[in-house]
Design a protein around this motif. Structure first.
Motif, PDB file in Angstrom:
ATOM      1  N   GLY A  98       0.816  -1.200   0.000  1.00 42.79           N
ATOM      2  CA  GLY A  98       0.000   0.000   0.000  1.00 42.79           C
ATOM      3  C   GLY A  98       0.857   1.261   0.000  1.00 42.79           C
ATOM      4  O   GLY A  98       2.070   1.225  -0.223  1.00 42.79           O
ATOM      5  N   TRP A 100       2.670   4.854  -0.862  1.00 46.04           N
ATOM      6  CA  TRP A 100       3.270   5.473  -2.051  1.00 46.04           C
ATOM      7  C   TRP A 100       3.728   4.431  -3.080  1.00 46.04           C
ATOM      8  O   TRP A 100       3.643   4.664  -4.280  1.00 46.04           O
ATOM      9  N   ASP A 102       2.370   1.502  -3.760  1.00 50.08           N
ATOM     10  CA  ASP A 102       1.203   1.026  -4.488  1.00 50.08           C
ATOM     11  C   ASP A 102       0.731   2.072  -5.490  1.00 50.08           C
ATOM     12  O   ASP A 102       0.373   1.737  -6.630  1.00 50.08           O
ATOM     13  N   ARG A 103       0.744   3.355  -5.114  1.00 49.37           N
ATOM     14  CA  ARG A 103       0.290   4.408  -6.021  1.00 49.37           C
ATOM     15  C   ARG A 103       1.195   4.518  -7.244  1.00 49.37           C
ATOM     16  O   ARG A 103       0.723   4.690  -8.368  1.00 49.37           O
ATOM     17  N   ILE A 104       2.503   4.420  -7.030  1.00 53.38           N
ATOM     18  CA  ILE A 104       3.445   4.542  -8.147  1.00 53.38           C
ATOM     19  C   ILE A 104       3.275   3.385  -9.134  1.00 53.38           C
ATOM     20  O   ILE A 104       3.133   3.587 -10.354  1.00 53.38           O
ATOM     21  N   ASP A 106       0.773   1.332  -9.418  1.00 52.97           N
ATOM     22  CA  ASP A 106      -0.562   1.321  -9.997  1.00 52.97           C
ATOM     23  C   ASP A 106      -0.644   2.298 -11.159  1.00 52.97           C
ATOM     24  O   ASP A 106      -1.289   2.013 -12.191  1.00 52.97           O
ATOM     25  N   THR A 107       0.020   3.445 -11.033  1.00 45.30           N
ATOM     26  CA  THR A 107       0.054   4.419 -12.129  1.00 45.30           C
ATOM     27  C   THR A 107       0.794   3.852 -13.337  1.00 45.30           C
ATOM     28  O   THR A 107       0.347   4.000 -14.477  1.00 45.30           O
ATOM     29  N   ASN A 110      -1.441   1.364 -15.059  1.00 48.16           N
ATOM     30  CA  ASN A 110      -2.500   2.026 -15.822  1.00 48.16           C
ATOM     31  C   ASN A 110      -1.971   2.596 -17.137  1.00 48.16           C
ATOM     32  O   ASN A 110      -2.666   2.572 -18.159  1.00 48.16           O
ATOM     33  N   ARG A 153      -3.343  -7.392  -8.314  1.00 45.67           N
ATOM     34  CA  ARG A 153      -3.371  -6.325  -7.311  1.00 45.67           C
ATOM     35  C   ARG A 153      -4.751  -6.219  -6.676  1.00 45.67           C
ATOM     36  O   ARG A 153      -4.879  -6.113  -5.443  1.00 45.67           O
TER      37      ARG A 153
END
Length: 293
Positions: A98, A100, A102-104, A106-107, A110, A153
């Protein structure tokens, strides 16, 4: 495992997969001629001397088919393995951590999802002139992981806060141990399914690249066989034996992977197992009722 082997679709898939795998492994034993030997009469129909006839360049189609199976299956399995490993690493670990990380990732996932995969593969391959099998393996493997990573994920997020994961944390288990021993076994069907369809996608992508002439067409594979048969006008001249075997083999091998995936779902999904058991009980009851009548 017994339920897997009892599934008719899974057994059919295993038989087809084993058939093509044995052809690829035993290529030197099965072929009487060198696949690049062009000393035969061109466009000869199937006969006892040439089981699948000859090409327009005077090569034995059966020898090319057998050696092409080795090349195409090797590319598909290796590329599928690379894409699956990347899907697991990029999808599961950041999803479990989870924050930062996960955000990186996940981007990044995408971004790869919105890029059309086949045009991307074509662009990369076009910059590598006469790309050999290893180049194609890495190009396909490095561009085919995003869809699987997204699914893994999402599933990892559903497991992250469950009771057995909390119990493992309280027991002092590390994050890596929890992932490997607690989460991965519960997601095994998804990972295997990702590998199978990654392998199928890699074989189709390799065939597409070779058909467009973006690979090394001097290397014998099912894709290059399609390229040369199209370039040689096999369809126009009625030389079906030059075009049909490799196209049918790609379709059958893909079908074998899909059929085995049905069996794996039955093995790992309790809901599907219970549905199958209920259907079996219903069939037994109908037989008994018909017998009583």
């Amino acid at each position: 495992m017994r339920n897997f082997l009892k599934d008719t679709r899974a057994k059919t898939g295993i038989i087809i997969f084993t058939f093509f795998s044995l052809i690829a492994i035993l290529a030197p034993v099965l072929t009487p001629y060198n696949p690049n030997d062009n000393n035969f009469v061109p466009l000869t129909p199937p006969s006892l001397q040439h089981w699948l006839g000859t090409t327009g360049n005077g090569q034995d189609v059966f020898s090319q088919f057998v050696w092409g199976a080795r090349t195409s299956l090797s590319i598909g399995l290796l590329a599928g393995l690379i894409s699956t490993v990347l899907s697991v690493l990029i999808g599961m670990y950041p999803g479990y951590r989870g924050g930062w990380m996960d955000r990186i990732f996940d981007t990044i996932t995408n971004v790869f999802l919105v890029i059309p995969s086949l045009p991307l593969i074509i662009v990369i391959s076009s910059y590598v002139h006469s790309a050999g099998p290893w180049v194609i393996v890495f190009v396909i493997g490095l561009t085919g992981w995003a869809g699987g990573a997204r699914v893994l994920r999402a599933q990892t997020l559903t497991y992250r806060n469950r009771d057995f994961i909390s119990a493992a944390k309280l027991g002092g288990s590390s994050e890596l141990r929890i992932l490997v021993w607690e989460i991965v076994p519960n997601m095994l069907s998804l990972i295997i399914s990702n590998f199978m369809f990654g392998t199928l996608g890699a074989i189709l992508a390799e065939a597409g690249l070779e058909f467009l002439g973006l690979g090394n067409v001097s290397v014998v594979s099912w894709g290059t066989m399609l390229y040369w048969s199209d370039s040689g006008g096999a369809l126009l001249m009625g030389a079906w034996w030059w075009l049909l075997p490799e196209g049918l083999a790609i379709a059958l091998f893909g079908m074998s992977l899909a059929l085995m995936n049905f069996g794996i779902d039955q093995l790992t999904n309790p809901r599907l197992r219970s549905d199958s058991l209920n259907k079996k009980k219903a069939r037994i009851k109908r037989r008994e009722s018909n017998a009583n009548i």
